[in-house]
Design an enzyme around this catalytic site. Structure first.
Site, PDB file in Angstrom:
ATOM      1  N   LYS A 186      36.788  29.557  36.375  1.00  0.00           N
ATOM      2  CA  LYS A 186      35.901  29.425  35.222  1.00  0.00           C
ATOM      3  C   LYS A 186      36.712  28.816  34.079  1.00  0.00           C
ATOM      4  O   LYS A 186      37.927  28.961  34.098  1.00  0.00           O
ATOM      5  CB  LYS A 186      35.323  30.772  34.838  1.00  0.00           C
ATOM      6  CG  LYS A 186      36.231  31.629  33.938  1.00  0.00           C
ATOM      7  CD  LYS A 186      35.472  32.783  33.332  1.00  0.00           C
ATOM      8  CE  LYS A 186      36.166  33.285  32.098  1.00  0.00           C
ATOM      9  NZ  LYS A 186      35.644  34.474  31.513  1.00  0.00           N
ATOM     10  N   HIS A 203      35.639  36.399  39.079  1.00  0.00           N
ATOM     11  CA  HIS A 203      36.434  37.494  39.631  1.00  0.00           C
ATOM     12  C   HIS A 203      35.718  38.844  39.551  1.00  0.00           C
ATOM     13  O   HIS A 203      36.085  39.779  40.239  1.00  0.00           O
ATOM     14  CB  HIS A 203      37.834  37.550  38.997  1.00  0.00           C
ATOM     15  CG  HIS A 203      37.835  38.012  37.583  1.00  0.00           C
ATOM     16  ND1 HIS A 203      37.658  37.155  36.534  1.00  0.00           N
ATOM     17  CD2 HIS A 203      37.995  39.230  37.045  1.00  0.00           C
ATOM     18  CE1 HIS A 203      37.693  37.840  35.413  1.00  0.00           C
ATOM     19  NE2 HIS A 203      37.902  39.112  35.683  1.00  0.00           N
ATOM     20  N   LYS A 248      35.412  42.562  42.596  1.00  0.00           N
ATOM     21  CA  LYS A 248      35.761  43.962  42.331  1.00  0.00           C
ATOM     22  C   LYS A 248      35.150  44.862  43.404  1.00  0.00           C
ATOM     23  O   LYS A 248      34.023  44.667  43.846  1.00  0.00           O
ATOM     24  CB  LYS A 248      35.258  44.386  40.946  1.00  0.00           C
ATOM     25  CG  LYS A 248      36.106  43.775  39.834  1.00  0.00           C
ATOM     26  CD  LYS A 248      35.625  44.215  38.482  1.00  0.00           C
ATOM     27  CE  LYS A 248      36.454  43.595  37.381  1.00  0.00           C
ATOM     28  NZ  LYS A 248      37.773  44.209  37.231  1.00  0.00           N
ATOM     29  N   GLU A 292      35.487  44.907  25.498  1.00  0.00           N
ATOM     30  CA  GLU A 292      36.934  44.705  25.461  1.00  0.00           C
ATOM     31  C   GLU A 292      37.483  45.227  24.139  1.00  0.00           C
ATOM     32  O   GLU A 292      36.772  45.197  23.120  1.00  0.00           O
ATOM     33  CB  GLU A 292      37.262  43.218  25.573  1.00  0.00           C
ATOM     34  CG  GLU A 292      36.814  42.587  26.873  1.00  0.00           C
ATOM     35  CD  GLU A 292      37.109  41.092  26.887  1.00  0.00           C
ATOM     36  OE1 GLU A 292      38.102  40.698  27.499  1.00  0.00           O
ATOM     37  OE2 GLU A 292      36.352  40.337  26.250  1.00  0.00           O
ATOM     38  N   HIS A 296      29.782  36.298  34.185  1.00  0.00           N
ATOM     39  CA  HIS A 296      30.002  37.668  34.677  1.00  0.00           C
ATOM     40  C   HIS A 296      28.767  38.560  34.542  1.00  0.00           C
ATOM     41  O   HIS A 296      28.362  39.209  35.501  1.00  0.00           O
ATOM     42  CB  HIS A 296      31.159  38.330  33.915  1.00  0.00           C
ATOM     43  CG  HIS A 296      32.429  37.544  33.940  1.00  0.00           C
ATOM     44  ND1 HIS A 296      32.897  36.937  35.073  1.00  0.00           N
ATOM     45  CD2 HIS A 296      33.340  37.272  32.979  1.00  0.00           C
ATOM     46  CE1 HIS A 296      34.029  36.327  34.801  1.00  0.00           C
ATOM     47  NE2 HIS A 296      34.320  36.504  33.533  1.00  0.00           N
TER      48      HIS A 296
END
Ligand code: NAP
Length: 505
Positions: free
Chosen positions: A169, A199, A203, A237, A261
């Site tokens: 990305k 990604h 997970k 975050e 995401h």
């Protein structure tokens, strides 16, 4: 903590030992040559190389695998091996390995000096590649170089039938640029050779989400608007954009997080059961979800930008742009317009410099239609929480009687399946997202990668939102660093008589 899982075939009970054995079962991949373009860059050093070393230690990589770093920096193979060793020491501290394992891994590594826009080094690269094995080209470089790299690989005859290309990305910044990237790659690679990484899809818990949904009879019958009140997807975050403010300021939370995401997580929650766990069957269903997303009214979106705190500068200072109108936070209410989900809102939010670093999906079920325990005992809901970080795991909140005397008082308790708790120290052996995805590339399994049409559909939905902000000259709402985001985001749910779950670890 023993977990009583039931094996469908023999109905035997598993305990922790059995689960560890299942998780640790490593199936070696076929021989491969992997070229990491951008092999000296941040992503290669922090994620790709330590991840490969972990798979080496787990015995998943064949002993004759070849890993070739490629970049413009001039160095020889020994110099690159030293850099890889340093990267592993810095970013692979958790890896339990013997010195011989590290030596063995480093012996598989070499380096070629190449420029994606030049002609030097390409024949040398070709000389290092073998025929008859999987050939993976990891483009760990900015997207501006994807087309050049594909062109050079073609020009020097390095693309074989068994070749695959992995791209990072951001895959474009709008529909037009994503289409252009797809077209550049399609000139020399078939779609089944292209692996677009998100990604989040690598997970463990994300795959477990599919296992929970489609491997149990318990949830799927309830997985619809009739029983689900709403769904919350949070990716919070604590870090700001320090150090990458220049890059981020051209992107913002919508492009950097939501379009890829959060959208992928939404698809996995909302999609219909695919007929089989096969790459195209899964991706077809995800695509249908994106196409069913209603356009979002701008009243249903809140954009935010973090303010300075006593210790930290504001977003604008980080971005070195005093007038920046880029958002570091987005919250939105989204509807999936189909039979399954009509009327059930999906609330998405993501932001930087928030109270805690946490990613989770919460499926909030409706209250029981009638409380037999009286009004005071009402108001309980089952919530299925899928935690992506920290402590990957799945929790189901159930309502039980509060133990002890004092009548029928109800309390919500979690049924917890946390990998770390269930597996103890062996939880470390669960591969990290990048490791898993790279091994999937070698295996030729595209299930956890985005298809070209999926990415384009996601941009087609995102573009009008971003264009609307630009047209209206909308300025993001300020929010305090370390908070849960702007107050307007709280109102987004309050208006609907709901509230966000706490942002906490
Ligand atoms: P980076 O640290 O700037 O590294 C870029 C790499 O590309 C370096 O190895 C550089 O080496 C090489 N390079 C630059 N120009 C080149 C050219 N003309 N020919 C050949 N090699 C060239 O970037 P990064 O952070 O690793 O990111 C790489 C990609 O992954 C980007 O698309 C980024 O958006 C994406 N990504 C990164 C992260 C992350 O955590 N870092 C996370 C998600 C996605 P030389 O200067 O020696 O050529």
């Amino acid at each position: 903590m023993p977990l009583a899982l039931t094996n469908a075939e023999n109905s035997a009970d598993f305990d922790t030992k059995d689960i560890i054995a299942m998780v640790s079962r490593v199936i070696p991949v076929d021989p491969f040559d992997l070229v990491i373009f951008g092999g000296t860059g941040d992503l290669a050093r922090r994620k790709i190389l330590p991840g490969l070393f972990r798979r080496w230690c787990a015995g998943q990589m064949p002993s004759d695998a070849r890993i070739i770093g490629a970049a413009r920096s001039r160095m020889d193979a020994a110099g690159y091996r030293a850099a890889v060793k340093e990267a592993i020491a810095q970013f692979g501290k958790d890896i339990r390995a013997e010195a011989e394992q590290l030596d063995g891994f480093l012996s598989r590594i070499s380096y070629v000096t190449t420029d994606a826009r030049g002609e030097g080094g390409w024949p040398e690269l070709g000389a290092q590649l073998r025929d008859g094995v999987v050939r993976a080209f990891y483009f760990s470089v900015g997207p501006g170089l994807f087309g050049d790299l594909a062109e050079r690989l073609h020009q020097f005859g390095l693309i074989t039938d068994a070749s695959r290309v992995v791209v990072e990305k951001p895959f474009g910044r709008d529909l037009a640029s994503a289409k252009a990237l797809n077209a550049e790659l399609a000139k020399h690679f078939r779609e089944d050779q292209i692996y677009r990484i998100d990604h989040y899809l690598g997970k463990e818990t994300v795959q477990n989400l599919m296992a929970v949904r489609f491997g149990n009879m318990l949830f799927e019958p309830l997985w619809n608007a009739q029983y689900v009140d709403h769904i919350q997807i949070t990716v919070a975050e604590t870090v700001g954009v320090d150090g990458r403010g220049g890059y981020y300021d051209k992107s913002g939370a919508m492009r950097d997080m939501v379009q890829n995401h959060l959208m992928q997580l939404l698809c996995l929650i909302a999609m219909e059961p695919p007929s089989k766990f096969d790459p195209d069957a899964v991706r077809d269903e995800k695509l249908k979800v994106i196409r069913a997303l209603e356009p979002v009214d701008y009243h249903q979106i809140v954009r935010g930008q973090y303010d300075a705190s006593s210790e930290q500068p504001s977003y604008r200072e980080h971005a070195e742009n005093p007038r920046s109108t880029t958002e570091s936070y987005v919250a939105m209410k989204v509807h999936v317009s189909n039979w399954r989900w009509a009327g059930t809102p999906f609330y998405l939010r993501t932001g930087k410099r928030l109270r805690a670093r946490t990613s989770e999906i919460a499926v909030v079920f409706k209250e029981t239609p009638h409380s037999i325990f009286g009004d005071e005992a009402g108001g309980h809901r089952n919530i299925l929480t899928i935690r992506l970080q920290p402590n990957e795991g799945i929790t189901l909140g159930v309502t039980i009687k509060e133990p002890g005397p004092g009548g029928m008082r109800l309390v919500d308790v979690p049924l917890d399946m946390s990998f770390a708790e269930a597996l103890g120290p062996d939880a470390e052996d669960v591969p990290d997202a990048y490791e898993r995805l790279i091994m999937d590339v070698i295996r030729g399994n595209q299930t956890l990668f985005m298809r070209g049409d999926e990415v384009e559909a996601a941009w087609a939905w995102t573009d009008p939102i971003i264009q609307g902000w630009e047209k209206r000259g909308e300025v993001p709402k300020p929010y305090d660093s370390g908070s849960a985001g702007p107050d307007d985001a709280l109102m987004l749910l309050h208006r609907d008589g709901r509230r966000w779950r706490d942002i906490r670890t």
